[in-house]
Design a protein around this motif. Structure first.
Motif, PDB file in Angstrom:
ATOM      1  N   GLY A   1       0.604  -1.261   0.008  1.00  0.00           N
ATOM      2  CA  GLY A   1      -0.149  -0.054   0.129  1.00  0.00           C
ATOM      3  C   GLY A   1       0.751   1.014   0.032  1.00  0.00           C
ATOM      4  N   ARG A   2      -0.095   1.834  -0.175  1.00  0.00           N
ATOM      5  CA  ARG A   2       0.754   3.671  -0.257  1.00  0.00           C
ATOM      6  C   ARG A   2       0.598   3.999   1.004  1.00  0.00           C
ATOM      7  NH1 ARG A   2      -2.516   7.179  -4.898  1.00  0.00           N
ATOM      8  NH2 ARG A   2      -4.776   6.741  -3.789  1.00  0.00           N
ATOM      9  N   GLY A   3       1.607   5.859   1.184  1.00  0.00           N
ATOM     10  CA  GLY A   3       1.884   5.615   2.351  1.00  0.00           C
ATOM     11  C   GLY A   3       1.830   5.335   3.161  1.00  0.00           C
TER      12      GLY A   3
ATOM     13  N   GLU B   1      -1.295  14.687   1.256  1.00  0.00           N
ATOM     14  CA  GLU B   1      -2.478  14.949   1.901  1.00  0.00           C
ATOM     15  C   GLU B   1      -2.008  14.305   3.245  1.00  0.00           C
ATOM     16  OE1 GLU B   1      -5.419  15.157  -2.207  1.00  0.00           O
ATOM     17  OE2 GLU B   1      -5.255  13.383  -1.082  1.00  0.00           O
ATOM     18  N   TRP B   2      -2.152  13.131   3.491  1.00  0.00           N
ATOM     19  CA  TRP B   2      -1.911  12.201   4.480  1.00  0.00           C
ATOM     20  C   TRP B   2      -0.795  12.975   5.906  1.00  0.00           C
ATOM     21  CZ3 TRP B   2      -4.500   9.206   6.701  1.00  0.00           C
ATOM     22  CH2 TRP B   2      -5.694   8.483   6.334  1.00  0.00           C
ATOM     23  N   THR B   3       0.292  13.865   4.951  1.00  0.00           N
ATOM     24  CA  THR B   3       0.662  14.572   5.531  1.00  0.00           C
ATOM     25  C   THR B   3       0.023  16.272   6.391  1.00  0.00           C
ATOM     26  OG1 THR B   3       2.570  13.985   4.025  1.00  0.00           O
ATOM     27  CG2 THR B   3       3.195  15.601   5.413  1.00  0.00           C
TER      28      THR B   3
ATOM     29  N   SER C   1      -3.646  16.727  12.460  1.00  0.00           N
ATOM     30  CA  SER C   1      -4.672  16.149  13.700  1.00  0.00           C
ATOM     31  C   SER C   1      -2.776  16.610  14.895  1.00  0.00           C
ATOM     32  CB  SER C   1      -4.216  14.990  13.568  1.00  0.00           C
ATOM     33  OG  SER C   1      -4.010  14.118  14.676  1.00  0.00           O
ATOM     34  N   VAL C   2      -1.640  17.251  15.190  1.00  0.00           N
ATOM     35  CA  VAL C   2      -0.819  16.779  15.960  1.00  0.00           C
ATOM     36  C   VAL C   2      -0.710  18.738  16.124  1.00  0.00           C
ATOM     37  CG1 VAL C   2       1.635  18.036  15.919  1.00  0.00           C
ATOM     38  CG2 VAL C   2       1.314  15.845  14.413  1.00  0.00           C
ATOM     39  N   GLN C   3      -1.671  19.597  15.102  1.00  0.00           N
ATOM     40  CA  GLN C   3      -2.146  20.799  15.533  1.00  0.00           C
ATOM     41  C   GLN C   3      -2.994  21.524  17.052  1.00  0.00           C
ATOM     42  OE1 GLN C   3      -2.813  23.048  12.692  1.00  0.00           O
ATOM     43  NE2 GLN C   3      -2.476  25.279  13.796  1.00  0.00           N
TER      44      GLN C   3
ATOM     45  N   GLN D   1      -3.268   2.169  17.862  1.00  0.00           N
ATOM     46  CA  GLN D   1      -3.540   4.066  17.477  1.00  0.00           C
ATOM     47  C   GLN D   1      -3.830   4.104  15.560  1.00  0.00           C
ATOM     48  OE1 GLN D   1      -1.029   7.495  18.314  1.00  0.00           O
ATOM     49  NE2 GLN D   1      -3.085   8.630  18.149  1.00  0.00           N
ATOM     50  N   VAL D   2      -5.468   4.711  15.495  1.00  0.00           N
ATOM     51  CA  VAL D   2      -5.685   4.956  13.947  1.00  0.00           C
ATOM     52  C   VAL D   2      -5.484   6.511  14.121  1.00  0.00           C
ATOM     53  CG1 VAL D   2      -6.544   2.803  13.217  1.00  0.00           C
ATOM     54  CG2 VAL D   2      -8.016   4.486  13.648  1.00  0.00           C
ATOM     55  N   LEU D   3      -5.722   7.285  12.630  1.00  0.00           N
ATOM     56  CA  LEU D   3      -5.796   8.568  12.549  1.00  0.00           C
ATOM     57  C   LEU D   3      -6.637   8.020  11.050  1.00  0.00           C
ATOM     58  CD1 LEU D   3      -5.137  11.630  12.013  1.00  0.00           C
ATOM     59  CD2 LEU D   3      -3.637  11.130  10.618  1.00  0.00           C
ATOM     60  N   LEU D   4      -7.677   8.992  11.250  1.00  0.00           N
ATOM     61  CA  LEU D   4      -8.539   9.026  10.081  1.00  0.00           C
ATOM     62  C   LEU D   4      -9.082   9.887   9.628  1.00  0.00           C
ATOM     63  CD1 LEU D   4     -12.482   8.240  12.259  1.00  0.00           C
ATOM     64  CD2 LEU D   4     -10.288   6.519  10.737  1.00  0.00           C
TER      65      LEU D   4
END
Length: 354
Positions: free
Chosen positions: A57-59, A103-105, A111-113, A133-136
């Protein structure tokens, strides 16, 4: 008539195709992914491969930990799902394209902000710690198991926070890094506190304080430590040990008394006159032993004295104290010392009859 029948048959077939397309779309997208109309007992769970290098998968990003293991950030279900019949016919809009790495970056930056990884999970309200942990794609963060349980309970793929549908999910490890950093910080703080307390206790035991009360307590503690160590390492027979100390102390006193007596020289005539003048200035003419009157020092001769007074002659000591000769002789006879001391001032003396 035949033409009308053809039109009717054509429109009814299009309606049937449209209905089937919508039903297929609802079944595949809106209902739970494990639900199947053909076989309700069939469960087709889509599992991502366990080996991060075999996903393709990419990313996908790999992070190196201290113990040499790799922590990979990867997108779950990275392969594109096939289009439904309704999407192929143009009845329903096709799904958006997969997010790129850039785009994921950006999503992760939002999310970090917002500090989502430092906050508890919005579903279970517990800290992330080192759990998966998952990020949507909507920049919200959850526990992986919590999100899966929420999807199973709701029966649809919808973000618990913003209600966004058809999101993408990416496994991240930001909360695990924060948790390790907090643990390391806490360990360092505890170690610094322990080192500071140990240093202070050492300084408190070795350096004397300047305050008067604290200095007194410091020396009392030191003396108590010496006494404890002395008692701890002494002989087990305490009575014999203490008796030895008493004998050593008495012998030391005798030695000091002998040295003191040897160092005292006999007074000369001028010294006796000075001592007698001190007695006259004091004006005390009672014997301290028998508490009776002494002979007056102003009578140089013995002509006017009675027989009783002649037997009770007065003795002048070198320490300027007066006694009856009989009383002092009785005291000297009673004392075990070879050279007794004055009954009043306890000093070694020379005596002279007056």
């Amino acid at each position: 008539m035949a033409m009308r029948k053809g039109l009717t048959f054509k429109s009814s077939s299009e309606l049937v195709i449209t209905s089937v397309a919508f039903q297929d779309h609802i079944t595949r997208s809106l209902l739970h992914p494990n639900f199947s109309l053909s076989d309700p007992l069939l469960k087709c769970k889509r599992k991502a491969p366990r080996n991060p290098q075999a996903r393709g998968g990419r990313g996908e990003t790999c992070l190196q930990t201290q113990d040499g293991q790799e922590e990979g950030e990867y997108v779950l279900d990275s392969f594109s799902s096939p289009l439904t019949l309704a999407q192929k016919l143009g009845l329903v809009a096709s799904p958006a394209e997969r997010l790129t790495e850039d785009e994921w970056t950006q999503v992760k930056g939002r999310s970090v902000q917002q500090g989502d990884s430092a906050q508890p999970c919005a579903i279970c309200r517990e800290e992330f710690c080192i759990q998966p942990q998952v990020l949507l794609s909507c920049s919200h963060v959850f526990h992986k198991v919590c999100l899966q349980a929420f999807e199973r309970f709701s029966g649809r793929k919808c973000c618990p926070m913003c209600r966004r549908e058809q999101y993408e999910t990416r496994v991240i490890h930001d909360a695990a890094r924060l948790f390790r950093h907090q643990c390391a910080t806490r360990i360092q703080a505890l170690w610094r506190g322990y080192a500071a307390r140990k240093w202070y206790s050492h300084v408190k035991k070795t350096i004397c304080p300047k305050d008067k009360l604290l200095r007194r307590k410091f020396f009392e503690a030191k003396l108590q430590e010496l006494n404890d160590s002395f008692v701890r390492y002494c002989h087990t027979d305490m009575e014999a040990f203490l008796s030895d100390i008493d004998r050593s102390l008495s012998s030391s006193r005798q030695v000091f008394q002998q040295l003191e007596r040897k160092s005292i020289s006999e007074p000369q005539e001028n010294d006796w006159e000075r001592i007698q003048s001190q007695v006259i200035q004091r004006g005390v003419y009672d014997c301290p032993i028998c508490l009776t009157a002494l002979c007056s020092l102003s009578l140089p001769s013995e002509a006017g004295r009675s027989n009783h007074q002649q037997h009770r002659r007065t003795v002048l000591l070198s320490c300027s104290h007066l006694f009856h000769q009989v009383c002092l002789d009785a005291l000297e006879a009673f004392t075990a010392d070879s050279r007794p001391s004055c009954p009043l001032c306890r000093s070694v003396y020379h005596k002279r009859l007056i």
